[in-house]
Motif scaffolding. Sequence first.
Motif, PDB file in Angstrom:
ATOM      1  N   SER A 158      -6.020  -6.938   0.485  1.00  0.00           N
ATOM      2  CA  SER A 158      -6.445  -5.540   0.312  1.00  0.00           C
ATOM      3  C   SER A 158      -5.311  -4.619  -0.103  1.00  0.00           C
ATOM      4  N   ASN A 159      -4.109  -5.178  -0.244  1.00  0.00           N
ATOM      5  CA  ASN A 159      -2.940  -4.358  -0.576  1.00  0.00           C
ATOM      6  C   ASN A 159      -2.648  -4.324  -2.070  1.00  0.00           C
ATOM      7  N   HIS A 160      -2.993  -5.389  -2.783  1.00  0.00           N
ATOM      8  CA  HIS A 160      -2.519  -5.495  -4.163  1.00  0.00           C
ATOM      9  C   HIS A 160      -3.455  -6.344  -5.003  1.00  0.00           C
ATOM     10  N   PHE A 161      -3.202  -6.324  -6.304  1.00  0.00           N
ATOM     11  CA  PHE A 161      -3.832  -7.232  -7.255  1.00  0.00           C
ATOM     12  C   PHE A 161      -2.734  -8.149  -7.807  1.00  0.00           C
ATOM     13  N   THR A 162      -3.056  -8.885  -8.848  1.00  0.00           N
ATOM     14  CA  THR A 162      -2.088  -9.786  -9.484  1.00  0.00           C
ATOM     15  C   THR A 162      -0.912  -9.016 -10.082  1.00  0.00           C
ATOM     16  N   SER A 163       0.134  -9.740 -10.410  1.00  0.00           N
ATOM     17  CA  SER A 163       1.287  -9.129 -11.084  1.00  0.00           C
ATOM     18  C   SER A 163       1.053  -8.965 -12.580  1.00  0.00           C
ATOM     19  N   ASP A 164       0.026  -9.610 -13.106  1.00  0.00           N
ATOM     20  CA  ASP A 164      -0.262  -9.606 -14.539  1.00  0.00           C
ATOM     21  C   ASP A 164      -1.382  -8.610 -14.822  1.00  0.00           C
ATOM     22  N   ASP A 192       8.583   3.743   0.759  1.00  0.00           N
ATOM     23  CA  ASP A 192       8.912   2.703  -0.212  1.00  0.00           C
ATOM     24  C   ASP A 192       8.098   1.435   0.063  1.00  0.00           C
ATOM     25  N   CYS A 193       7.989   1.093   1.335  1.00  0.00           N
ATOM     26  CA  CYS A 193       7.314  -0.142   1.735  1.00  0.00           C
ATOM     27  C   CYS A 193       5.812  -0.104   1.447  1.00  0.00           C
ATOM     28  N   THR A 194       5.206   1.085   1.504  1.00  0.00           N
ATOM     29  CA  THR A 194       3.748   1.180   1.364  1.00  0.00           C
ATOM     30  C   THR A 194       3.280   1.707   0.017  1.00  0.00           C
ATOM     31  N   GLN A 195       4.148   2.308  -0.758  1.00  0.00           N
ATOM     32  CA  GLN A 195       3.723   2.943  -2.001  1.00  0.00           C
ATOM     33  C   GLN A 195       4.225   2.245  -3.260  1.00  0.00           C
ATOM     34  N   HIS A 196       4.952   1.138  -3.086  1.00  0.00           N
ATOM     35  CA  HIS A 196       5.519   0.459  -4.247  1.00  0.00           C
ATOM     36  C   HIS A 196       5.156  -1.020  -4.253  1.00  0.00           C
ATOM     37  N   LYS A 197       5.535  -1.702  -5.310  1.00  0.00           N
ATOM     38  CA  LYS A 197       5.072  -3.056  -5.568  1.00  0.00           C
ATOM     39  C   LYS A 197       5.818  -4.098  -4.741  1.00  0.00           C
ATOM     40  N   LEU A 198       5.059  -4.972  -4.109  1.00  0.00           N
ATOM     41  CA  LEU A 198       5.584  -6.103  -3.357  1.00  0.00           C
ATOM     42  C   LEU A 198       5.666  -7.306  -4.292  1.00  0.00           C
ATOM     43  N   GLY A 200       6.449  -7.698  -7.286  1.00  0.00           N
ATOM     44  CA  GLY A 200       5.928  -7.509  -8.624  1.00  0.00           C
ATOM     45  C   GLY A 200       4.424  -7.379  -8.720  1.00  0.00           C
ATOM     46  N   LEU A 201       3.719  -7.406  -7.590  1.00  0.00           N
ATOM     47  CA  LEU A 201       2.260  -7.350  -7.578  1.00  0.00           C
ATOM     48  C   LEU A 201       1.785  -5.906  -7.681  1.00  0.00           C
ATOM     49  N   TRP A 202       0.772  -5.649  -8.497  1.00  0.00           N
ATOM     50  CA  TRP A 202       0.272  -4.293  -8.685  1.00  0.00           C
ATOM     51  C   TRP A 202      -0.315  -3.770  -7.378  1.00  0.00           C
ATOM     52  N   ASP A 203       0.306  -2.710  -6.858  1.00  0.00           N
ATOM     53  CA  ASP A 203      -0.004  -2.177  -5.536  1.00  0.00           C
ATOM     54  C   ASP A 203      -1.187  -1.210  -5.626  1.00  0.00           C
ATOM     55  N   LEU A 204      -2.265  -1.516  -4.914  1.00  0.00           N
ATOM     56  CA  LEU A 204      -3.451  -0.668  -4.975  1.00  0.00           C
ATOM     57  C   LEU A 204      -3.146   0.747  -4.500  1.00  0.00           C
ATOM     58  N   ASN A 205      -3.709   1.714  -5.206  1.00  0.00           N
ATOM     59  CA  ASN A 205      -3.573   3.117  -4.822  1.00  0.00           C
ATOM     60  C   ASN A 205      -4.533   3.371  -3.668  1.00  0.00           C
ATOM     61  N   THR A 206      -4.049   3.137  -2.476  1.00  0.00           N
ATOM     62  CA  THR A 206      -4.897   3.176  -1.292  1.00  0.00           C
ATOM     63  C   THR A 206      -5.270   4.590  -0.858  1.00  0.00           C
ATOM     64  N   GLN A 207      -4.729   5.605  -1.539  1.00  0.00           N
ATOM     65  CA  GLN A 207      -5.176   6.981  -1.297  1.00  0.00           C
ATOM     66  C   GLN A 207      -6.354   7.361  -2.207  1.00  0.00           C
ATOM     67  N   ASP A 208      -6.689   6.493  -3.142  1.00  0.00           N
ATOM     68  CA  ASP A 208      -7.756   6.793  -4.095  1.00  0.00           C
ATOM     69  C   ASP A 208      -9.111   6.418  -3.490  1.00  0.00           C
ATOM     70  N   ASP A 209     -10.067   7.335  -3.540  1.00  0.00           N
ATOM     71  CA  ASP A 209     -11.366   7.104  -2.923  1.00  0.00           C
ATOM     72  C   ASP A 209     -12.143   5.981  -3.596  1.00  0.00           C
ATOM     73  N   THR A 210     -12.004   5.839  -4.907  1.00  0.00           N
ATOM     74  CA  THR A 210     -12.711   4.765  -5.614  1.00  0.00           C
ATOM     75  C   THR A 210     -12.200   3.405  -5.172  1.00  0.00           C
ATOM     76  N   VAL A 211     -10.890   3.283  -5.028  1.00  0.00           N
ATOM     77  CA  VAL A 211     -10.301   2.029  -4.564  1.00  0.00           C
ATOM     78  C   VAL A 211     -10.757   1.724  -3.144  1.00  0.00           C
ATOM     79  N   ALA A 212     -10.686   2.722  -2.265  1.00  0.00           N
ATOM     80  CA  ALA A 212     -11.087   2.517  -0.869  1.00  0.00           C
ATOM     81  C   ALA A 212     -12.550   2.100  -0.774  1.00  0.00           C
ATOM     82  N   GLN A 213     -13.419   2.770  -1.524  1.00  0.00           N
ATOM     83  CA  GLN A 213     -14.836   2.435  -1.459  1.00  0.00           C
ATOM     84  C   GLN A 213     -15.109   1.069  -2.073  1.00  0.00           C
ATOM     85  N   ALA A 234      -0.499  -8.783   4.033  1.00  0.00           N
ATOM     86  CA  ALA A 234       0.477  -7.717   3.738  1.00  0.00           C
ATOM     87  C   ALA A 234       0.034  -6.363   4.288  1.00  0.00           C
ATOM     88  N   ALA A 235      -0.544  -6.352   5.488  1.00  0.00           N
ATOM     89  CA  ALA A 235      -1.113  -5.114   6.050  1.00  0.00           C
ATOM     90  C   ALA A 235      -0.080  -4.027   6.264  1.00  0.00           C
TER      91      ALA A 235
END
Length: 808
Positions: A158-164, A192-198, A200-213, A234-235
Amino acid sequence: MASRKALTFAAAATTLFAGLTLGTAVTPEAEASTATRDSYADTVGNPTFEAARQKYGLPKDMKDGATLHAFEWSFKTIMENIPDIAKAGYTSIQTEPIVKIKDNRKLGTGNWYLNWYYVYQPTDMAIGNYVVGSEDEFKEMCAMAHQYGLRIIVDSVSNHFTSDFDVIEGKWKNKSYFHEDKQISDYNNREDCTQHKLSGLWDLNTQDDTVAQGMADLLKQTVADGADGFRYDAAKHIELSDEVFGGKQSHYWDTILKNGAQYQYGEVLEDANVREADYANMFNASSVGGGGITDSSYGHEVRNAVQFKNLGASHFTSHSKVTEDKSVNWVESHDNFANGEANIPQELSDEWIKYGWAGVTAQKNGMSLFFDRPYKDGGTYGTTQGPFTEKSKLGDAGSDLWKDPEVVAVNHFRNAMVGENSNISNCGDDNCLMVERYAGSAAQDGMVVANANGADKNLTGTGTKLANGTYTDEVTGSTITVSGGKVTSGSVKAKSIAAFSNKTRSGKVSTAEAYPNKGTIPGTSKKITLRAYQASDTTYTTSDGQSGSYKDGDVIKIGSTAKSGQVITVTVKGTGADGETIKHTYSYTKHGDPTYDPNDGTQSPCDKYCMQYMDKNGYDPDKYIDAEEPNYEGGEDATVTAVKISGDTSMDLSATQSLQLKASVTTDPANSRVTVNWSSSDESLATVDKTGKVTGLKAGTVKITAKAGDKSDTVTLTLTGIAPVAKNVIYATKPSGWGKMYAYVYTGDGASAVNNAAWPGVEMTAADNCDQTGYKYEVPDNLASNAKVIFNDGGSQQYPGSREPGLD
């Protein structure tokens, strides 16, 4: 890019090794479910489920039991083992991530090395992937688990998508749905730990309502399909609700945790500024059955103990940052094993893993998690394969240790002692560990003893909290007697575990299996590994005429005499330790396509890293399946009866410089898959690629031939006119040692990237009026400005080097 730009360089051989990443085609996103299933009411509140749970003596609450982490098992594999998992005393089964993932099946079909982690690279919020199976199979597996009183935990990424970014599914291929393209640099800085890429994986914008829903809908659908709990990968990289970064409030956890699951926990690896207790409290309050976090420091302490062969009791009681009731505990996890924590994987033998399991699981702790290693794995780090010995494939069942009688006895002991007090101590020395559970009567009390000594351990005189009485070991049937707070008689055998109580369960887990347990025969034959555990008289028969007895680990080859399209079956039989009959039958289709995914109707591509791997190992990516399954031609057993070429047979070079020919092939059996080989009689006039695309170079007459099997067809192509002079041409000198030379031209990055072709680009041609080392490439007009070029040999050598930008 400047017109007719000349480049000359000397490039040393450069090996590109950047982690193999591959693209995938994806299906439309499944409709999100708005219905919420109440997992607790549907299981513990269901009389049928309750009858099964009680039959196997499993705890009412998932946190009180042991969970089997079926590492990379497919849904089919889990279903085949569900009766034995219940019998072995596991309350729950934890699956791998079940959503669409980055697809790299083309690379070493099913191999572990460099492949296992792709299940943690989602491309979509839709259920089903090529490792675990389809959504329908998931539903079937959950329903079967519930019939046996078991519950299902799904690993949620729930934290990220692929790096590609290029392979992310259309709806989610929007950079506003992800945090900024920046790597984490300080893991102890919460922003830094919660708002950036782990990694190289694309980090979901967890403040965005569309992503959360979107994530909430996915989790609700997963529960509706039958899941009962979640592990959140990666909680700690997802901010808590009271953390505001960049002026943005997050409601992510508040939204996604309301999904109907009865137990939820997070992977929260402990560090200096992680807020472990806050995460634990949040997960524990999220579901009726509670939850918590991984107690990574506790696990590290346990592994240190068993790695260095010390069972001192203090190693098994150190819950420092989270209370034991909100902890998830293990001897090792998939990350410890696969990513190489020191040299622990190969230094932890099955024997010492079992001792650790006894110390962790027999006491009153939070949920215990048993990580099932891949079959016969635990190799040496520093080799090219890490811990993976490639004795099995992704989707197969792993090591048999999860059903070892001593492991099973510890599980049964834990299940029987829910709610009772716990005490852990050493019995005479640091190689003898004793876990006591007590409630005041011999009918309720018991102890587990792990004796790692090379001699039997006499327990006479050992102090104990058990009530007076006699207690029986589930494993061996031996007994101890307790009177007046001491053991008065009894012993534990050398290098063994005993589980003494008056609540023992009978029955051993026995299996006879074959792996891979599904799929195709892509080459001339397929290797099948026959498996057996605590079973006798094991035999196999195949529909292509083979039969015999076997022992665990024996390998057979099937399909060598089969025709294309024929289904080959393998049946294994055996007698279990309790006298029961075991029988399973598996089916495989000859010359099916192993890169075809019946879940989404797509085929697996081969990107530049894959191409380099193929070239390095001398494989043809159009024919390669696996080094163990050679000579793939897609239909050697089919007879080609005719080949016919269709398409234009003339080309005016002043108007066009390419045309497409098509070869129609007739086979017996009909519609068999065959390979067509194309050739040109004069490549100075025209070339033809593997798809039948002809590129005209200058006027003349040339013959183009298509051949399949021993049949062929030839057409005569007439070329007239003169091709216009290209406006944008690259010239370069081929380095010594390069067989071919390619130009990979690109602009932009990520979603805005444009290139001349997929890696390795377009093969360059010999330049007119140059010596044999001179090559040219005509750059398309859309790439004539602000583009970069990387030269390569189509394999492992390139200039500029790996990870360096191309030349302007």
